[in-house]
Design a protein around this motif. Structure first.
Motif, PDB file in Angstrom:
ATOM      1  N   GLU A  59      39.016  51.865   3.600  1.00 48.15           N
ATOM      2  CA  GLU A  59      39.100  52.078   5.047  1.00 48.15           C
ATOM      3  C   GLU A  59      38.334  53.327   5.468  1.00 48.15           C
ATOM      4  O   GLU A  59      37.658  53.332   6.501  1.00 48.15           O
ATOM      5  N   ALA A  62      34.677  52.514   5.458  1.00 43.73           N
ATOM      6  CA  ALA A  62      34.326  51.705   6.631  1.00 43.73           C
ATOM      7  C   ALA A  62      34.274  52.574   7.881  1.00 43.73           C
ATOM      8  O   ALA A  62      33.382  52.411   8.726  1.00 43.73           O
ATOM      9  N   LEU A  63      35.210  53.504   8.004  1.00 39.67           N
ATOM     10  CA  LEU A  63      35.205  54.401   9.161  1.00 39.67           C
ATOM     11  C   LEU A  63      33.993  55.329   9.143  1.00 39.67           C
ATOM     12  O   LEU A  63      33.428  55.633  10.197  1.00 39.67           O
ATOM     13  N   LYS A  64      33.581  55.767   7.943  1.00 38.21           N
ATOM     14  CA  LYS A  64      32.380  56.608   7.845  1.00 38.21           C
ATOM     15  C   LYS A  64      31.147  55.837   8.316  1.00 38.21           C
ATOM     16  O   LYS A  64      30.315  56.367   9.055  1.00 38.21           O
ATOM     17  N   ILE A  65      31.055  54.575   7.878  1.00 46.24           N
ATOM     18  CA  ILE A  65      29.917  53.745   8.293  1.00 46.24           C
ATOM     19  C   ILE A  65      29.943  53.534   9.801  1.00 46.24           C
ATOM     20  O   ILE A  65      28.922  53.647  10.474  1.00 46.24           O
ATOM     21  N   ARG A  66      31.130  53.253  10.313  1.00 51.14           N
ATOM     22  CA  ARG A  66      31.264  53.023  11.760  1.00 51.14           C
ATOM     23  C   ARG A  66      30.925  54.288  12.545  1.00 51.14           C
ATOM     24  O   ARG A  66      30.264  54.229  13.584  1.00 51.14           O
ATOM     25  N   LEU A  67      31.380  55.426  12.039  1.00 55.31           N
ATOM     26  CA  LEU A  67      31.086  56.695  12.709  1.00 55.31           C
ATOM     27  C   LEU A  67      29.588  56.972  12.706  1.00 55.31           C
ATOM     28  O   LEU A  67      29.026  57.403  13.711  1.00 55.31           O
ATOM     29  N   ALA A  69      27.197  54.732  12.543  1.00 56.08           N
ATOM     30  CA  ALA A  69      26.567  53.793  13.466  1.00 56.08           C
ATOM     31  C   ALA A  69      26.814  54.202  14.912  1.00 56.08           C
ATOM     32  O   ALA A  69      25.917  54.135  15.750  1.00 56.08           O
ATOM     33  N   THR A  70      28.025  54.655  15.196  1.00 55.14           N
ATOM     34  CA  THR A  70      28.364  55.079  16.554  1.00 55.14           C
ATOM     35  C   THR A  70      27.568  56.317  16.947  1.00 55.14           C
ATOM     36  O   THR A  70      27.075  56.412  18.058  1.00 55.14           O
ATOM     37  N   SER A 109      33.594  49.425  19.695  1.00 58.22           N
ATOM     38  CA  SER A 109      33.765  48.112  19.072  1.00 58.22           C
ATOM     39  C   SER A 109      34.033  47.045  20.126  1.00 58.22           C
ATOM     40  O   SER A 109      34.398  47.341  21.262  1.00 58.22           O
ATOM     41  N   ARG A 110      33.885  45.811  19.694  1.00 56.77           N
ATOM     42  CA  ARG A 110      34.114  44.683  20.593  1.00 56.77           C
ATOM     43  C   ARG A 110      35.572  44.660  21.072  1.00 56.77           C
ATOM     44  O   ARG A 110      35.852  44.414  22.243  1.00 56.77           O
ATOM     45  N   GLU A 112      37.644  47.202  21.371  1.00 55.75           N
ATOM     46  CA  GLU A 112      37.867  48.283  22.332  1.00 55.75           C
ATOM     47  C   GLU A 112      37.302  47.909  23.707  1.00 55.75           C
ATOM     48  O   GLU A 112      37.931  48.144  24.733  1.00 55.75           O
TER      49      GLU A 112
END
Length: 126
Positions: A59, A62-67, A69-70, A109-110, A112
């Motif tokens: 998790e 995944a949050l690091k990747i999402r951060l 990308a964001t 995210s979609r 959100e």
């Protein structure tokens, strides 16, 4: 008769001493057994904790990747310095923007974007 003569009271005392000895031994055994960890239960707990740590690690990745990308999306979108992506999405939802536009422009995210759109759609209708 020359020999050892044992009376009933002596046999009774001897039996009582033996019973007390075995009770004391049983209590010591039970006390020791409570202190010792059960290998099977501990092994299961350790495996469960290791699985939980592995899940948390995935998790976090995944949050690091999402951060990452964001942050790339936020760098690409020029927002006012004081406006967060969520504030921008709220402003867009109030103006009636599409969910896909909010996702693309705000970098959220979609799920959100769907939530924000649903909340502010209800505000416009009510």
């Amino acid at each position: 008769m020359n020999g050892i003569v044992v009376t009933w009271p002596q046999l009774l005392y001897l039996g009582l001493v033996l019973i007390l000895f075995y009770v004391a031994e049983l209590l010591l055994f039970l006390r020791k057994a409570r202190r010792q960890p059960r290998d099977g239960e501990d092994h299961q707990r350790v495996e469960a904790l290791e699985d939980h740590v592995a899940l948390l690690h995935r998790e976090i990745e995944a949050l690091k990747i999402r951060l990452a990308a964001t942050s790339h999306l936020q760098d690409a979108v020029e927002l006012p310095a004081s406006e967060t992506p969520y504030a921008h999405a709220i402003r867009m939802a109030r103006q009636g923007a599409d969910v896909e536009d909010m996702v693309r422009e705000c970098g959220i995210s979609r799920g959100e974007a769907d939530l924000i759109a649903a909340l502010y759609r209800a505000e416009r209708q009510g």
